[in-house]
Design a protein around this motif. Structure first.
Motif, PDB file in Angstrom:
ATOM      1  N   TYR A 333       0.857  -1.186   0.000  1.00  0.00           N
ATOM      2  CA  TYR A 333       0.000   0.000   0.000  1.00  0.00           C
ATOM      3  C   TYR A 333       0.893   1.236   0.000  1.00  0.00           C
ATOM      4  CZ  TYR A 333      -3.615  -3.326   1.354  1.00  0.00           C
ATOM      5  OH  TYR A 333      -4.468  -4.393   1.384  1.00  0.00           O
ATOM      6  N   LEU A 334       0.663   2.117  -0.965  1.00  0.00           N
ATOM      7  CA  LEU A 334       1.388   3.385  -1.036  1.00  0.00           C
ATOM      8  C   LEU A 334       0.387   4.508  -0.837  1.00  0.00           C
ATOM      9  CD1 LEU A 334       2.570   1.339  -3.482  1.00  0.00           C
ATOM     10  CD2 LEU A 334       4.293   3.132  -3.520  1.00  0.00           C
ATOM     11  N   GLN A 335       0.726   5.460  -0.006  1.00  0.00           N
ATOM     12  CA  GLN A 335      -0.198   6.549   0.306  1.00  0.00           C
ATOM     13  C   GLN A 335       0.553   7.867   0.344  1.00  0.00           C
ATOM     14  OE1 GLN A 335      -3.497   5.842   3.145  1.00  0.00           O
ATOM     15  NE2 GLN A 335      -2.628   7.515   4.343  1.00  0.00           N
ATOM     16  N   TYR A 336      -0.062   8.896  -0.276  1.00  0.00           N
ATOM     17  CA  TYR A 336       0.529  10.230  -0.323  1.00  0.00           C
ATOM     18  C   TYR A 336      -0.499  11.235   0.192  1.00  0.00           C
ATOM     19  CZ  TYR A 336       3.551   7.630  -3.473  1.00  0.00           C
ATOM     20  OH  TYR A 336       4.373   6.683  -4.008  1.00  0.00           O
ATOM     21  N   ASP A 337      -0.101  12.037   1.179  1.00  0.00           N
ATOM     22  CA  ASP A 337      -1.014  12.977   1.842  1.00  0.00           C
ATOM     23  C   ASP A 337      -0.508  14.412   1.706  1.00  0.00           C
ATOM     24  OD1 ASP A 337      -1.097  10.372   2.879  1.00  0.00           O
ATOM     25  OD2 ASP A 337      -1.945  11.007   4.766  1.00  0.00           O
ATOM     26  N   ALA A 338      -1.452  15.347   1.631  1.00  0.00           N
ATOM     27  CA  ALA A 338      -1.131  16.774   1.691  1.00  0.00           C
ATOM     28  C   ALA A 338      -2.282  17.497   2.373  1.00  0.00           C
ATOM     29  CB  ALA A 338      -0.910  17.341   0.291  1.00  0.00           C
ATOM     30  N   SER A 339      -1.967  18.421   3.258  1.00  0.00           N
ATOM     31  CA  SER A 339      -3.019  19.228   3.900  1.00  0.00           C
ATOM     32  C   SER A 339      -2.503  20.639   4.142  1.00  0.00           C
ATOM     33  CB  SER A 339      -3.479  18.607   5.222  1.00  0.00           C
ATOM     34  OG  SER A 339      -2.470  18.669   6.205  1.00  0.00           O
ATOM     35  N   LEU A 340      -3.420  21.587   4.096  1.00  0.00           N
ATOM     36  CA  LEU A 340      -3.126  22.992   4.343  1.00  0.00           C
ATOM     37  C   LEU A 340      -4.140  23.483   5.357  1.00  0.00           C
ATOM     38  CD1 LEU A 340      -1.069  25.055   3.192  1.00  0.00           C
ATOM     39  CD2 LEU A 340      -2.858  25.820   1.623  1.00  0.00           C
ATOM     40  N   ASP A 341      -3.656  23.976   6.491  1.00  0.00           N
ATOM     41  CA  ASP A 341      -4.516  24.334   7.626  1.00  0.00           C
ATOM     42  C   ASP A 341      -4.300  25.805   7.972  1.00  0.00           C
ATOM     43  OD1 ASP A 341      -5.932  24.522   9.970  1.00  0.00           O
ATOM     44  OD2 ASP A 341      -5.032  22.762  10.909  1.00  0.00           O
ATOM     45  N   TYR A 342      -5.413  26.566   8.007  1.00  0.00           N
ATOM     46  CA  TYR A 342      -5.325  28.002   8.310  1.00  0.00           C
ATOM     47  C   TYR A 342      -6.137  28.320   9.554  1.00  0.00           C
ATOM     48  CZ  TYR A 342      -5.553  33.065   7.897  1.00  0.00           C
ATOM     49  OH  TYR A 342      -5.447  34.412   8.155  1.00  0.00           O
ATOM     50  N   SER A 343      -5.494  28.928  10.557  1.00  0.00           N
ATOM     51  CA  SER A 343      -6.158  29.273  11.817  1.00  0.00           C
ATOM     52  C   SER A 343      -6.830  30.628  11.706  1.00  0.00           C
ATOM     53  CB  SER A 343      -5.137  29.294  12.961  1.00  0.00           C
ATOM     54  OG  SER A 343      -4.582  28.022  13.166  1.00  0.00           O
ATOM     55  N   LEU A 344      -8.145  30.643  11.851  1.00  0.00           N
ATOM     56  CA  LEU A 344      -8.889  31.903  11.891  1.00  0.00           C
ATOM     57  C   LEU A 344      -8.771  32.549  13.261  1.00  0.00           C
ATOM     58  CD1 LEU A 344     -12.119  30.677  10.061  1.00  0.00           C
ATOM     59  CD2 LEU A 344     -10.246  31.999   9.078  1.00  0.00           C
ATOM     60  N   SER A 345      -8.578  31.740  14.286  1.00  0.00           N
ATOM     61  CA  SER A 345      -8.395  32.194  15.659  1.00  0.00           C
ATOM     62  C   SER A 345      -7.709  31.053  16.408  1.00  0.00           C
ATOM     63  CB  SER A 345      -9.746  32.526  16.304  1.00  0.00           C
ATOM     64  OG  SER A 345     -10.506  31.343  16.509  1.00  0.00           O
ATOM     65  N   LYS A 346      -7.550  31.208  17.722  1.00  0.00           N
ATOM     66  CA  LYS A 346      -6.954  30.145  18.523  1.00  0.00           C
ATOM     67  C   LYS A 346      -7.864  28.927  18.607  1.00  0.00           C
ATOM     68  CE  LYS A 346      -4.026  33.043  21.483  1.00  0.00           C
ATOM     69  NZ  LYS A 346      -3.720  33.443  22.885  1.00  0.00           N
ATOM     70  N   ARG A 347      -9.150  29.128  18.341  1.00  0.00           N
ATOM     71  CA  ARG A 347     -10.108  28.043  18.518  1.00  0.00           C
ATOM     72  C   ARG A 347     -10.717  27.524  17.216  1.00  0.00           C
ATOM     73  NH1 ARG A 347     -14.117  30.649  22.737  1.00  0.00           N
ATOM     74  NH2 ARG A 347     -15.363  28.867  22.054  1.00  0.00           N
ATOM     75  N   THR A 348     -10.582  28.242  16.130  1.00  0.00           N
ATOM     76  CA  THR A 348     -11.236  27.863  14.880  1.00  0.00           C
ATOM     77  C   THR A 348     -10.246  27.869  13.721  1.00  0.00           C
ATOM     78  OG1 THR A 348     -13.319  28.835  15.659  1.00  0.00           O
ATOM     79  CG2 THR A 348     -13.128  28.383  13.304  1.00  0.00           C
ATOM     80  N   ASP A 349     -10.275  26.809  12.914  1.00  0.00           N
ATOM     81  CA  ASP A 349      -9.428  26.752  11.726  1.00  0.00           C
ATOM     82  C   ASP A 349     -10.200  26.134  10.567  1.00  0.00           C
ATOM     83  OD1 ASP A 349      -9.237  24.339  13.300  1.00  0.00           O
ATOM     84  OD2 ASP A 349      -7.710  23.639  11.907  1.00  0.00           O
ATOM     85  N   VAL A 350      -9.760  26.445   9.353  1.00  0.00           N
ATOM     86  CA  VAL A 350     -10.296  25.836   8.140  1.00  0.00           C
ATOM     87  C   VAL A 350      -9.143  25.130   7.441  1.00  0.00           C
ATOM     88  CG1 VAL A 350     -12.206  27.436   7.845  1.00  0.00           C
ATOM     89  CG2 VAL A 350      -9.983  28.013   6.889  1.00  0.00           C
ATOM     90  N   TYR A 351      -9.453  24.099   6.665  1.00  0.00           N
ATOM     91  CA  TYR A 351      -8.377  23.316   6.064  1.00  0.00           C
ATOM     92  C   TYR A 351      -8.837  22.648   4.773  1.00  0.00           C
ATOM     93  CZ  TYR A 351     -10.856  19.413   8.303  1.00  0.00           C
ATOM     94  OH  TYR A 351     -11.812  18.521   8.699  1.00  0.00           O
ATOM     95  N   VAL A 352      -7.865  22.293   3.963  1.00  0.00           N
ATOM     96  CA  VAL A 352      -8.088  21.441   2.791  1.00  0.00           C
ATOM     97  C   VAL A 352      -7.090  20.297   2.866  1.00  0.00           C
ATOM     98  CG1 VAL A 352      -9.016  23.258   1.309  1.00  0.00           C
ATOM     99  CG2 VAL A 352      -6.552  22.860   1.365  1.00  0.00           C
ATOM    100  N   MET A 353      -7.496  19.129   2.381  1.00  0.00           N
ATOM    101  CA  MET A 353      -6.577  17.994   2.348  1.00  0.00           C
ATOM    102  C   MET A 353      -6.837  17.152   1.113  1.00  0.00           C
ATOM    103  SD  MET A 353      -8.035  15.426   5.370  1.00  0.00           S
ATOM    104  CE  MET A 353      -7.428  16.485   6.679  1.00  0.00           C
ATOM    105  N   ALA A 354      -5.791  16.480   0.653  1.00  0.00           N
ATOM    106  CA  ALA A 354      -5.895  15.579  -0.482  1.00  0.00           C
ATOM    107  C   ALA A 354      -5.062  14.345  -0.182  1.00  0.00           C
ATOM    108  CB  ALA A 354      -5.400  16.259  -1.751  1.00  0.00           C
TER     109      ALA A 354
END
Length: 396
Positions: A333-354
């Motif tokens: 099994y070969l697996q490749y991951d990428a994610s980008l995480d942006y913090s809107l505040s200390k408690r809330t973040d939005v992200y994308v992943m592939a």
């Protein structure tokens, strides 16, 4: 009268001091997002899914100062599905964690449903815990790096931290009449984190894993527990796991690597649990299925609020033979991951992943291996699968 007032004020002060020495905190995490998954029954799946970057939860934790440097501590933690409102962990009220114990300068001893030493000491260095989420766990979460499994009726010891070094262990009481070790799980681990260097190592041993460790899956979905990557090995007598990891931080970047060795030993020793699928005749009695997993991950803080994670994972399982003498080809099994995480505040973040996964050879069912990204019910129709997600996480 004056003496009565003074006594009353003094009692009030003492009561306030006693209250200040005890605390109870309500906390939680809510994670939700939209997924696109390819190659499921000949098409793409679009779905809302929760508990991906981190598992949804709410919990209560507290401590009471008992004097002499000792405290009573407890934690009750629930898991839930945001889209249905249903309880996770097979419908348990406090399925994530539920424990009570004592803490002092010599360490902490706790009792209840808890995480094992793999999670405490080695898993924090794997991509799933660094920002890859449950989808970014090693294929099938075979090495429990993303907390899919728990230890019921367990006793845990965790040492204090000495110049960046800590250690501990767990023992989960199994036992049935005439067999004290049935379903038992025990683990040991240690970690070092000082300056730019982080290291972790852990060992776990689970007896009768099909009815013990693997029956405590974090999800109530049978498809999650019975992934074709290893569902056919649930007749094993013992599951053994060795996990090593390390990372080095330089400036805004962290480069890390993990290695795990997982063995399903003495196949054919137990009946297969309901829902688990292996070769029709089962595997040769006494044989062992061995998985070796190597991962490299790279974490980069682009800005204080924006973080990038890249990871590559390779898993190899040995070839086996079934009871009829048929050869079951090895699996990769070969697996490749990428994610980008942006913090809107200390408690809330939005992200994308592939994430992309490729499967080769034969899986544990004896058939051609298919891609099976951790904790998705959309198992691939073939050996390839791609997943993309956009999500939001809020902590309270």
């Amino acid at each position: 009268m004056k003496k009565s007032i003074i006594a009353f004020v003094a009692l009030g002060t003492l009561a306030g001091a006693a209250h200040a020495q005890s605390s109870v905190t309500l906390y939680g995490i809510i994670d939700e997002g939209l997924d696109m998954i390819t190659n499921n029954k000949g098409g793409h799946v679009y779905q809302l899914a929760s508990s991906v970057m981190q598992g949804n939860r709410f919990g209560l934790t507290g401590a009471e100062d008992l004097g002499g440097g000792m405290k009573a501590v407890f934690l009750l933690e629930n898991g839930f599905n945001l889209n249905s409102g249903a309880l996770s962990q097979n419908g348990l009220m406090f399925g994530r964690q539920a424990w009570v114990g004592l803490a002092s300068q010599y360490g902490t001893v706790t009792f209840g449903r808890q995480y094992d030493s793999i999670f405490d000491y080695a898993a924090p260095l794997a991509a799933g815990q660094l920002g890859g989420g449950v989808y970014g766990a090693h294929p099938g979460d075979l090495d429990d790096s993303n907390i899919d499994y728990h230890s019921n009726s367990s006793i845990k010891y965790a040492s204090p931290t000495f110049s960046g070094f800590k250690f501990g262990g767990t023992y989960s009481l199994g036992g049935t009449p005439g067999n004290f070790t049935n379903n038992q799980i025990w683990s040991l681990g240690a970690a070092y984190n000082q300056g730019p260097v982080a290291l972790g190592a852990a060992y776990l041993n689970a007896r009768n894993p099909g009815t013990g460790m693997f029956s405590t899956a974090a999800s109530s979905l049978p498809e999650t527990l019975m992934t074709p990557i290893y569902s056919g090995f649930m007749s094993a007598n013992t599951f053994q796991l060795i996990d090593f990891g390390g990372s080095y931080t330089f400036g805004p970047a962290t480069l890390g690597a993990t290695y795990t060795n997982a063995k399903f030993m003495d196949l054919g020793s137990n009946p297969m649990p309901t829902g688990a699928k292996g070769p029709a005749g089962g595997y040769t009695t006494g044989s062992t299925a061995t998985f070796n997993d190597v991962q490299v991950n790279f974490l980069y803080r682009i800005t204080p609020a924006l973080r990038l994670l890249l990871a590559s994972d390779y898993v190899h399982r040995n070839a086996l033979t079934d009871q009829d003498g048929k050869s079951i080809e090895s699996a990769k099994y070969l697996q490749y991951d990428a994610s980008l995480d942006y913090s809107l505040s200390k408690r809330t973040d939005v992200y994308v992943m592939a994430l992309y996964q490729r499967a080769l050879g034969d899986d544990s069912t004896g058939g051609p291996a298919v891609a099976a990204i951790t904790d998705t019910t959309a198992i691939s129709s073939n050996g390839k699968q791609f997943l993309a997600r956009i999500g939001i996480r809020h902590k309270f």
